[in-house]
Design a protein around this motif. Structure first.
Motif, PDB file in Angstrom:
ATOM      1  N   PHE A   1       0.813  -1.213   0.000  1.00 25.07           N
ATOM      2  CA  PHE A   1       0.000   0.000   0.000  1.00 25.07           C
ATOM      3  C   PHE A   1       0.851   1.270   0.000  1.00 25.07           C
ATOM      4  CE2 PHE A   1      -2.467  -3.396   1.922  1.00 25.07           C
ATOM      5  CZ  PHE A   1      -3.686  -3.286   1.267  1.00 25.07           C
ATOM      6  N   GLY A   2       2.014   1.192  -0.600  1.00 26.55           N
ATOM      7  CA  GLY A   2       2.932   2.322  -0.573  1.00 26.55           C
ATOM      8  C   GLY A   2       2.805   3.295  -1.730  1.00 26.55           C
ATOM      9  N   GLU A   3       2.008   2.958  -2.732  1.00 30.06           N
ATOM     10  CA  GLU A   3       1.897   3.827  -3.904  1.00 30.06           C
ATOM     11  C   GLU A   3       0.444   4.204  -4.184  1.00 30.06           C
ATOM     12  OE1 GLU A   3       5.312   3.139  -7.009  1.00 30.06           O
ATOM     13  OE2 GLU A   3       4.289   1.238  -6.670  1.00 30.06           O
ATOM     14  N   LEU A   4       0.273   5.419  -4.670  1.00 28.79           N
ATOM     15  CA  LEU A   4      -1.053   5.916  -5.018  1.00 28.79           C
ATOM     16  C   LEU A   4      -1.557   5.204  -6.273  1.00 28.79           C
ATOM     17  CD1 LEU A   4      -2.959   8.206  -3.938  1.00 28.79           C
ATOM     18  CD2 LEU A   4      -1.980   9.662  -5.721  1.00 28.79           C
ATOM     19  N   VAL A   5      -2.772   4.714  -6.219  1.00 27.39           N
ATOM     20  CA  VAL A   5      -3.356   4.026  -7.371  1.00 27.39           C
ATOM     21  C   VAL A   5      -3.316   4.926  -8.602  1.00 27.39           C
ATOM     22  CG1 VAL A   5      -5.494   3.078  -8.333  1.00 27.39           C
ATOM     23  CG2 VAL A   5      -4.852   2.554  -5.973  1.00 27.39           C
ATOM     24  N   HIS A   6      -3.596   6.188  -8.399  1.00 32.54           N
ATOM     25  CA  HIS A   6      -3.641   7.181  -9.476  1.00 32.54           C
ATOM     26  C   HIS A   6      -2.346   7.203 -10.290  1.00 32.54           C
ATOM     27  CE1 HIS A   6      -5.188  10.742 -11.427  1.00 32.54           C
ATOM     28  NE2 HIS A   6      -4.201  11.502 -10.994  1.00 32.54           N
ATOM     29  N   ASP A   7      -1.218   7.013  -9.615  1.00 31.82           N
ATOM     30  CA  ASP A   7       0.078   7.108 -10.288  1.00 31.82           C
ATOM     31  C   ASP A   7       0.395   5.897 -11.154  1.00 31.82           C
ATOM     32  OD1 ASP A   7       0.500   9.564  -9.122  1.00 31.82           O
ATOM     33  OD2 ASP A   7       1.626   8.757  -7.419  1.00 31.82           O
ATOM     34  N   LYS A   8      -0.272   4.781 -10.908  1.00 29.12           N
ATOM     35  CA  LYS A   8      -0.016   3.561 -11.676  1.00 29.12           C
ATOM     36  C   LYS A   8      -1.178   3.197 -12.605  1.00 29.12           C
ATOM     37  CE  LYS A   8       3.996   2.469  -9.849  1.00 29.12           C
ATOM     38  NZ  LYS A   8       5.238   2.353 -10.655  1.00 29.12           N
TER      39      LYS A   8
ATOM     40  N   ASP B   1      -1.572  -1.639  -4.511  1.00 31.22           N
ATOM     41  CA  ASP B   1      -0.857  -2.083  -5.709  1.00 31.22           C
ATOM     42  C   ASP B   1      -1.790  -2.779  -6.703  1.00 31.22           C
ATOM     43  OD1 ASP B   1      -1.379  -4.442  -4.402  1.00 31.22           O
ATOM     44  OD2 ASP B   1       0.705  -5.104  -4.247  1.00 31.22           O
ATOM     45  N   CYS B   2      -3.090  -2.538  -6.585  1.00 28.35           N
ATOM     46  CA  CYS B   2      -4.065  -3.179  -7.473  1.00 28.35           C
ATOM     47  C   CYS B   2      -3.765  -2.984  -8.965  1.00 28.35           C
ATOM     48  CB  CYS B   2      -5.475  -2.679  -7.160  1.00 28.35           C
ATOM     49  SG  CYS B   2      -6.137  -3.286  -5.594  1.00 28.35           S
ATOM     50  N   PRO B   3      -3.328  -1.782  -9.399  1.00 31.43           N
ATOM     51  CA  PRO B   3      -3.062  -1.610 -10.834  1.00 31.43           C
ATOM     52  C   PRO B   3      -1.948  -2.521 -11.349  1.00 31.43           C
ATOM     53  CG  PRO B   3      -3.194   0.517  -9.724  1.00 31.43           C
ATOM     54  CD  PRO B   3      -3.125  -0.527  -8.655  1.00 31.43           C
ATOM     55  N   VAL B   4      -1.035  -2.895 -10.471  1.00 31.96           N
ATOM     56  CA  VAL B   4       0.105  -3.728 -10.866  1.00 31.96           C
ATOM     57  C   VAL B   4      -0.154  -5.206 -10.571  1.00 31.96           C
ATOM     58  CG1 VAL B   4       2.558  -4.163 -10.531  1.00 31.96           C
ATOM     59  CG2 VAL B   4       1.693  -1.820 -10.452  1.00 31.96           C
ATOM     60  N   ARG B   5      -0.635  -5.495  -9.372  1.00 27.17           N
ATOM     61  CA  ARG B   5      -0.854  -6.880  -8.961  1.00 27.17           C
ATOM     62  C   ARG B   5      -2.104  -7.467  -9.608  1.00 27.17           C
ATOM     63  NH1 ARG B   5       1.501  -9.546  -4.996  1.00 27.17           N
ATOM     64  NH2 ARG B   5       2.354  -7.598  -4.174  1.00 27.17           N
ATOM     65  N   LYS B   6      -3.132  -6.644  -9.708  1.00 25.90           N
ATOM     66  CA  LYS B   6      -4.428  -7.058 -10.253  1.00 25.90           C
ATOM     67  C   LYS B   6      -4.999  -8.235  -9.446  1.00 25.90           C
ATOM     68  CE  LYS B   6      -3.273  -5.308 -14.837  1.00 25.90           C
ATOM     69  NZ  LYS B   6      -3.165  -5.585 -16.288  1.00 25.90           N
ATOM     70  N   TRP B   7      -6.016  -8.900 -10.009  1.00 22.11           N
ATOM     71  CA  TRP B   7      -6.708  -9.969  -9.296  1.00 22.11           C
ATOM     72  C   TRP B   7      -6.810 -11.221 -10.167  1.00 22.11           C
ATOM     73  CZ3 TRP B   7      -8.782  -9.300  -4.293  1.00 22.11           C
ATOM     74  CH2 TRP B   7      -8.619  -8.003  -3.774  1.00 22.11           C
TER      75      TRP B   7
END
Length: 239
Positions: free
Chosen positions: A146-153, A192-198
């Motif tokens: 949870f270290g990065e803003l979703v908006h940035d990725k 990290d949802c934009p990178v890790r996804k589901w």
């Protein structure tokens, strides 16, 4: 994931995953609590208004959490509800996060709705292999997740910068445009949802056209409502 749970982690008690049931399951629970030294994983919020909103086996959920946390090595609150209250926080039950009652114990919050399985397993394995808690942010969330803003990725960030905001769901030309005006909370949510996804990296909410609800944040759900309209605090755009 199943092999990790079955072969690497000693899962002592879970209402739906353990083989035993009834009195035998409760016996395992009480033996484990008496022994101590375990990682306690808690799911769902704790009613603040009245214990009757959540009873397990006739006992208040809050009472069980307090009992189980006494000899726990640490507590992991999974999903938005257990972390910060979630949707129940905005209901008559006035749900609160586990951290508000489990004070005095190291606690890790793993929000999102639902919790990402890799966040949970990754956190448990980190504690077991490193012998310490992972680095946490101000909201007790692991910075590694949870270290990065979703908006940035976000893959739609360029459309935000160009002020291309989706207004008509039925217009094919707007299909990949920014969902900010449809209520996306990406500019104020960390994960990290934009990178890790589901589902093994298949997709995530914005990827399939749904605005981010901000379920990683303490203000979810009440402060993020209404979900499908642009309603973000002004400080999001400062600087």
């Amino acid at each position: 994931m199943a092999s990790i749970i079955l072969d690497k982690i000693s899962l002592r008690y879970h209402e739906t995953l353990m083989a035993s049931a009834g009195d035998l399951a409760e016996k395992v629970y009480h033996e484990t609590v008496k022994e101590g030294g375990y990682i306690l994983v808690v799911e769902r919020s704790i009613p603040k208004a009245d214990d009757k909103f959540c009873l397990v086996g006739g006992r208040p959920f809050k009472e069980i959490v307090l009992e189980a946390s006494k000899k726990a090595k640490c507590i992991i609150a999974v999903e938005a509800c257990a972390s910060f209250g979630g949707i129940p926080k905005a209901t008559p039950s006035q749900g609160i996060g586990v951290g508000e009652v489990g004070k005095g114990k190291p606690i890790i919050n793993l929000p999102l709705c639902p919790v990402h399985p890799e966040h949970l397993i990754g956190t448990i394995l980190y504690i077991l292999t490193k012998g310490k808690l992972p680095e946490l942010d101000d909201h007790k969330r692991p910075i590694m997740f949870f270290g990065e803003l979703v908006h940035d990725k976000c893959s739609r960030r360029e459309h935000f910068d160009q002020w291309n905001f989706l207004k008509d769901w039925n217009d094919p030309g707007q299909r990949e445009w920014c969902l900010f005006e449809k209520g996306c909370k990406g500019p104020m949510a960390y994960s990290d949802c934009p990178v890790r996804k589901w589902n093994h990296g298949t997709n995530w909410c914005i990827g399939c056209g749904a605005p981010l609800t901000g379920c990683s944040e303490p203000g979810f759900y009440g402060e993020m409502s209404p979900i499908y309209s642009a309603s973000l605090p002004s400080e999001v755009f400062k600087g």
